[in-house]
Scaffold this motif. Structure first.
Motif, mmCIF file in Angstrom:
data_model
loop_
_atom_site.group_PDB
_atom_site.id
_atom_site.type_symbol
_atom_site.label_atom_id
_atom_site.label_comp_id
_atom_site.label_asym_id
_atom_site.label_seq_id
_atom_site.Cartn_x
_atom_site.Cartn_y
_atom_site.Cartn_z
ATOM 1 N N ALA A 125 0.829 -1.205 0.000
ATOM 2 C CA ALA A 125 0.000 0.000 0.000
ATOM 3 C C ALA A 125 0.865 1.257 0.000
ATOM 4 O O ALA A 125 0.566 2.240 -0.686
ATOM 5 N N LYS A 126 1.968 1.230 0.758
ATOM 6 C CA LYS A 126 2.862 2.382 0.841
ATOM 7 C C LYS A 126 3.515 2.656 -0.508
ATOM 8 O O LYS A 126 3.651 3.830 -0.919
ATOM 9 N N ASN A 127 3.908 1.615 -1.224
ATOM 10 C CA ASN A 127 4.507 1.795 -2.553
ATOM 11 C C ASN A 127 3.505 2.403 -3.528
ATOM 12 O O ASN A 127 3.832 3.275 -4.335
ATOM 13 N N HIS A 128 2.263 1.927 -3.444
ATOM 14 C CA HIS A 128 1.229 2.475 -4.325
ATOM 15 C C HIS A 128 0.948 3.935 -3.973
ATOM 16 O O HIS A 128 0.765 4.771 -4.862
ATOM 17 N N GLU A 129 0.941 4.231 -2.702
ATOM 18 C CA GLU A 129 0.736 5.610 -2.260
ATOM 19 C C GLU A 129 1.811 6.525 -2.841
ATOM 20 O O GLU A 129 1.513 7.627 -3.344
ATOM 21 N N ALA A 130 3.054 6.095 -2.806
ATOM 22 C CA ALA A 130 4.166 6.893 -3.336
ATOM 23 C C ALA A 130 3.999 7.133 -4.838
ATOM 24 O O ALA A 130 4.258 8.229 -5.336
ATOM 25 N N MET A 131 3.535 6.106 -5.552
ATOM 26 C CA MET A 131 3.318 6.239 -6.991
ATOM 27 C C MET A 131 2.222 7.260 -7.287
ATOM 28 O O MET A 131 2.354 8.095 -8.190
ATOM 29 N N ILE A 132 1.142 7.232 -6.505
ATOM 30 C CA ILE A 132 0.033 8.179 -6.715
ATOM 31 C C ILE A 132 0.472 9.598 -6.409
ATOM 32 O O ILE A 132 0.163 10.541 -7.148
ATOM 33 N N TYR A 133 1.205 9.781 -5.336
ATOM 34 C CA TYR A 133 1.698 11.124 -5.012
ATOM 35 C C TYR A 133 2.610 11.652 -6.114
ATOM 36 O O TYR A 133 2.616 12.856 -6.421
ATOM 37 N N ALA A 134 3.381 10.755 -6.713
ATOM 38 C CA ALA A 134 4.248 11.172 -7.822
ATOM 39 C C ALA A 134 3.422 11.637 -9.014
ATOM 40 O O ALA A 134 3.744 12.627 -9.683
ATOM 41 N N LYS A 135 2.349 10.926 -9.305
ATOM 42 C CA LYS A 135 1.464 11.325 -10.395
ATOM 43 C C LYS A 135 0.788 12.660 -10.107
ATOM 44 O O LYS A 135 0.641 13.509 -10.984
ATOM 45 N N LEU A 136 0.377 12.846 -8.853
ATOM 46 C CA LEU A 136 -0.256 14.099 -8.468
ATOM 47 C C LEU A 136 0.700 15.276 -8.640
ATOM 48 O O LEU A 136 0.321 16.350 -9.113
#
Length: 368
Positions: A43-54
């Motif tokens: 979940a933490k890795n996915h969170e980091a990916m989403i923040y990068a997209k944002l």
């Protein structure tokens, strides 16, 4: 927190992780969520990916797999705060009666123009007023879906709604003779209940207030010295038991809050009523409790049906506005007395009433 546990009985450990992120896109608050992660690290890795997209794009492109039912539940939890209580209650009733069983299991992403138009086409043999209320309920939920980024646009305004029109437009205004006859019949009952109904109708007739506003009035709202009425609350009753009725100052619009003139005939009626009614509520039962407007409507309808008069409370508002227009009251004053928030609403009223009046004049001339 952006990551949280969610119960999942099928999982060995009984739960999964969900990424939950609030963000703003062009000033509009949105929410991204994705569940099903087996470990906190995933979940933490996915969170980091989403923040990068944002950070790169400013928003998150996502394929929403939620159903209309699921989005509706979220709407009730976090999306209905800006709506009036009666509007939320109406939405719940429409959803439970129609939408849940008819389209509740459909994915929110399928709600495009073609889907919605086909849905309403299938309801063309249903009442037009009901279909319009269904459209309004869907509109609220789809607007909420757009804010959360589940869908890009809300196509409901492109959809045309048909149905059987059961309204009786020719009787939207009640004649003075019919109104006085109803008042007379109520007076003949000589009970506190029917005297209350009588004063409620008289208030509606001389003010054009909505039924919820009339039933929310208290004696302190009437200023006999300055001949004014303060309109500042309404009764909330839809979907509630009588003992749970209450008043709120959250009116239909900001313009609904107003101080309006107290007409002399109404003043005289209220002064007499205040000597009879010992309670602070102007409209109440013999024990001082709020009355149910639906019960009042049914009791009055029993009387009007015997007299062959078509009547419902909102006709008093139409009658009041018609008297203003045909009495050559200027548009600005009419808007203030009707407490319309939108000037175009008042303009449409003038056009509609004047057109009807012209038709009546022509018919009268050539029927002689």
């Amino acid at each position: 927190m952006p990551i949280r546990k969610r119960e999942r009985k099928k999982m060995k450990n009984g739960y999964v992780y969900e990424v939950y992120i609030n963000y703003y896109d062009n000033g509009i608050k949105n929410r991204y969520s994705k569940s099903g992660f087996r470990t906190w690290k995933d979940a933490k890795n996915h969170e980091a990916m989403i923040y990068a997209k944002l950070e790169k794009k400013g928003n998150v492109q996502k394929k929403c797999k939620k159903t209309f039912d699921q989005v509706y539940q979220e709407f009730l939890e976090i999306g209905c705060g800006n709506y009036q209580e009666n509007t939320v209650t109406s939405t719940k009733n429409i959803y439970n009666t129609f939408l849940h069983k008819e389209i509740g299991n459909k994915l929110i992403t399928t709600f495009n123009y073609a889907f919605l138009q086909n849905y309403f086409n299938s309801k063309s043999k249903q009442g037009l007023a009901t279909n319009k209320n269904i459209k309004k309920a869907i509109n609220r939920i789809l607007d909420f879906s757009v804010k959360l980024g589940y869908i890009e646009t809300n196509p409901i305004n492109l959809v045309s709604v048909k149905g059987i029109d059961t309204t009786r437009n020719e009787n939207k205004v009640i004649s003075d003779n019919d109104f006085q006859l109803i008042i007379k019949r109520l007076s003949e009952k000589e009970t506190f209940k029917y005297m209350t109904y009588r004063i409620a109708l008289i208030i509606g007739y001389y003010t054009g207030l909505r039924v919820s506003e009339v039933l929310g009035l208290e004696k302190e709202d009437i200023d006999f010295q300055n001949n004014t009425i303060s309109v500042k609350r309404k009764l909330v009753y839809k979907g509630l038991r009588k003992q749970d009725f209450y008043t709120t100052q959250q009116m239909k619009s900001k313009k609904s809050h107003a101080v309006i003139p107290l007409a002399l005939p109404l003043k005289q009626e209220l002064q007499k009523w205040f000597r009879i009614n010992p309670y602070e509520k102007i409209i109440c039962d013999e024990n001082g409790y709020y009355i149910n407007p639906n019960t009042m409507g049914q009791d009055i309808k029993a009387i009007t049906n015997k007299e062959g008069i078509h009547f419902h409370f909102h006709m008093l508002r139409h009658t009041f506005s018609t008297k203003l227009v045909l009495g050559n009251v200027d548009i600005k004053t009419t808007q203030e007395l009707m407490r319309h928030s939108n000037f175009n609403t008042t303009m449409s009223l003038y056009t509609h009433i004047n057109d009807e009046h012209k038709q009546e004049v022509i018919n009268e001339i050539f029927s002689k």
